[in-house]
Write an enzyme that holds these catalytic residues in place. Structure first.
Site, PDB file in Angstrom:
ATOM      1  N   LYS A 102      -0.539  -1.048  -2.316  1.00  0.00           N
ATOM      2  CA  LYS A 102       0.764  -0.120  -2.679  1.00  0.00           C
ATOM      3  C   LYS A 102      -1.057   0.518  -3.091  1.00  0.00           C
ATOM      4  CE  LYS A 102       4.409   0.049  -3.640  1.00  0.00           C
ATOM      5  NZ  LYS A 102       5.636   0.442  -5.074  1.00  0.00           N
ATOM      6  N   GLY A 109       5.074   1.464   5.062  1.00  0.00           N
ATOM      7  CA  GLY A 109       5.931   2.580   4.172  1.00  0.00           C
ATOM      8  C   GLY A 109       5.285   3.288   3.323  1.00  0.00           C
ATOM      9  N   GLY A 164       6.748   5.606  -0.342  1.00  0.00           N
ATOM     10  CA  GLY A 164       8.130   5.811  -1.256  1.00  0.00           C
ATOM     11  C   GLY A 164       7.607   6.818  -2.598  1.00  0.00           C
ATOM     12  N   GLY A 165       8.375   6.981  -3.314  1.00  0.00           N
ATOM     13  CA  GLY A 165       8.100   7.874  -4.323  1.00  0.00           C
ATOM     14  C   GLY A 165       6.963   7.146  -5.027  1.00  0.00           C
ATOM     15  N   MET A 166       6.543   6.205  -4.762  1.00  0.00           N
ATOM     16  CA  MET A 166       4.710   5.439  -5.760  1.00  0.00           C
ATOM     17  C   MET A 166       4.301   5.535  -5.009  1.00  0.00           C
ATOM     18  SD  MET A 166       7.170   5.269  -8.796  1.00  0.00           S
ATOM     19  CE  MET A 166       8.213   4.459  -9.369  1.00  0.00           C
ATOM     20  N   ASP A 208      14.511   1.254 -13.102  1.00  0.00           N
ATOM     21  CA  ASP A 208      14.422   1.519 -11.569  1.00  0.00           C
ATOM     22  C   ASP A 208      15.010   0.621 -10.536  1.00  0.00           C
ATOM     23  OD1 ASP A 208      14.556   4.056 -10.215  1.00  0.00           O
ATOM     24  OD2 ASP A 208      12.902   3.645  -9.594  1.00  0.00           O
ATOM     25  N   VAL A 240       2.692   1.968   1.057  1.00  0.00           N
ATOM     26  CA  VAL A 240       1.417   0.613   1.661  1.00  0.00           C
ATOM     27  C   VAL A 240       1.674   0.235   2.836  1.00  0.00           C
ATOM     28  CG1 VAL A 240       3.984  -1.846   0.599  1.00  0.00           C
ATOM     29  CG2 VAL A 240       3.883   0.308   0.002  1.00  0.00           C
TER      30      VAL A 240
END
Length: 475
Positions: free
Chosen positions: A106, A84, A86-88, A200, A91
């Site tokens: 990641k 997936g 994501g914001g960071m 977060d 992965v």
């Protein structure tokens, strides 16, 4: 807001995420906020889940596309498939080639490093701190490093789904949600004891294993909200506004108490499927979080026990001094609310995850089992809790024999005296009266083995009664 690069990419400042939207629709598909015009996400991120992943559709900006890394090697890892984005960053499911074990890697988004130069330093500092945490409710970080200019984390691979994905499909029963919140609180407690604040916490950053155990990810790696993304808001914030404590909008630093607030909001979302505060824009949302009373969750979900409602109210207090001070106190509060009452879904996982002849699914407030018997016949069994007060609730297990037709009554009474435990009873199922075999257990003391044995035995008894009364296999 609609991205200048892609008319289908919508950035929501309240969710601090970008999503695929619909042409002509600039509302966030998750929270419904109308995105501001002519704004662009300074982080340029897209949040997707493993199930939704489509490599063709999500190459919205090209420069950040790391799909091509699947099947390649980075440092000591072979990247097998994309899990997936994501914001960071991205992965990947990977194989540690020296230790021959699966892991998750990641890789930081290159644009995130370019647009937030301070982030890389925070990434290393917070990553090293988070790697010191070893707890059953925290995703373990094994290593941090870089290779060919790419910065990465090696993490424990957690088979399962994000809590956000689970809740978006079906909000959880209150006791189940409280049990997951307790696990999250225990993870926070371990971090808070050593001075680490998550910053977060939200359902997107909690993974649920196949056994339903919550694991917190991304400790200390909160995305920043910049003035370019939220023009009417403060200059720089970190986190996700829907889950940020009121004091954070005033520029106060994140604390264990602000993590507790985020846990309260997450619990609200788990039970209702929606966030407690909304607004027409960022400033409106921030004002609502700071000043408006939270919705009464029992108005939305009347089956929420009063004790749990009060616990939720304490965690979501406006003033941090009125909340549980940290994960330790939040854990103690949730444990006091749950008392001896066990989470039914966790018990069912323990009882049946290794039972190959039993399939089960939740249907609203009850669980439906299909048991394949040794003779090849199949039998339906239901498990649900009674409507008594929280500490007096019963776990009711029953299996359908057949419709309670009048010409069966005499024989059913005779068979009732022959059942070694439990009883034949009458029960209304979707408007039809059935003969059922039935067992009740105190919810506070029942264990997984009792449930497993009862489900299997009641299925056999009900099937035997059904066969004697009807000569058929109706259930």
């Amino acid at each position: 807001m609609t991205s200048n690069h892609d008319p289908l990419t919508i950035y929501c400042p309240a969710c601090n995420e970008a999503f695929l939207g619909r042409l002509g629709d600039s509302c966030c598909p998750r929270c419904g906020m109308q995105a501001p015009e002519h704004a662009s996400s300074s982080l340029n991120t897209i949040h997707i889940s493993m199930e939704d992943l489509n490599p063709v559709e999500f190459d919205a900006h090209g420069k950040d596309d790391l799909h091509h890394l699947s099947g390649t090697e980075i440092d000591r890892y072979r990247l097998q498939s994309l899990l997936g984005k994501g914001g960071m960053g991205w992965v990947f499911l990977a194989q540690h080639q020296q230790l021959n074990r699966p892991c998750a890697v990641k890789i930081l988004s290159p644009s995130l490093v370019r647009k937030d130069p301070d982030y890389l330093e925070r990434f290393h500092v917070e990553g090293q701190a988070a790697a010191s945490l070893n707890h059953a409710n925290i995703v373990t970080i094994h290593a941090i490093g870089q290779s060919n200019g790419r910065h990465f984390l090696e993490m424990e691979f957690v088979p399962g789904r994000s809590l956000q994905r689970v809740v978006s499909e079906n909000p959880l029963l209150p006791t189940r949600a409280a049990t997951i919140a307790l696990g999250i609180a225990n993870g926070l407690a371990a971090a808070h004891r050593v001075g680490i604040v998550h910053r977060d916490l939200k359902p997107d950053n909690v993974l649920l294993t196949h056994h339903g155990i919550p694991k917190i990810s991304d400790f200390g790696l909160a995305k920043r909200l910049h003035g370019s993304a939220v023009k009417e808001g403060p200059g720089t914030l970190a986190g996700t506004p829907h889950f940020m404590a009121p004091e954070l909008f005033l520029g106060e630093p994140a604390t264990p108490a602000s993590d507790v607030y985020a846990l309260g909001v997450s619990l609200f979302v788990m039970i209702t499927g929606r966030v407690p505060f909304t607004g027409d824009g960022f400033a409106d949302l921030a004002h609502s979080i700071q000043h408006d009373a939270a919705p009464n969750i029992r108005d939305l979900k009347p089956d929420v026990p009063l004790e749990l409602c009060e616990c939720l109210g304490l965690m979501m207090e406006k003033s941090p001094t009125n909340r549980p001070a940290n994960g330790i106190e939040a854990s103690q509060l949730l444990q006091a609310v749950l008392g001896q009452v066990r989470d039914v879904e966790s018990l069912l996982h323990t009882a049946f995850d290794h039972e190959p002849h039993v399939e089960w699914v939740r249907e609203g407030a009850r669980y439906r089992f299909c048991v394949t018997l040794p003779n090849g016949r199949r039998q339906i069994v239901f498990v649900e809790t009674s409507d008594h007060d929280l500490t007096e609730r019963l776990l009711q297990i029953y299996s359908l024999c057949c419709p309670a037709e009048s010409h069966f009554h005499r024989e059913a009474l005779r068979l009732n005296s022959e059942i070694p435990h439990g009883a034949i009873a009458l029960r209304d199922i979707n408007g039809t009266e059935y003969f059922v075999t039935l067992n009740n257990y105190p919810l506070g003391t029942v264990d997984a083995e009792e449930i497993r044995r009862s489900v299997l035995e009641l299925a056999e008894y009900a099937d035997s009664i059904e066969l004697k009364l009807t000569g058929e296999d109706r259930n």
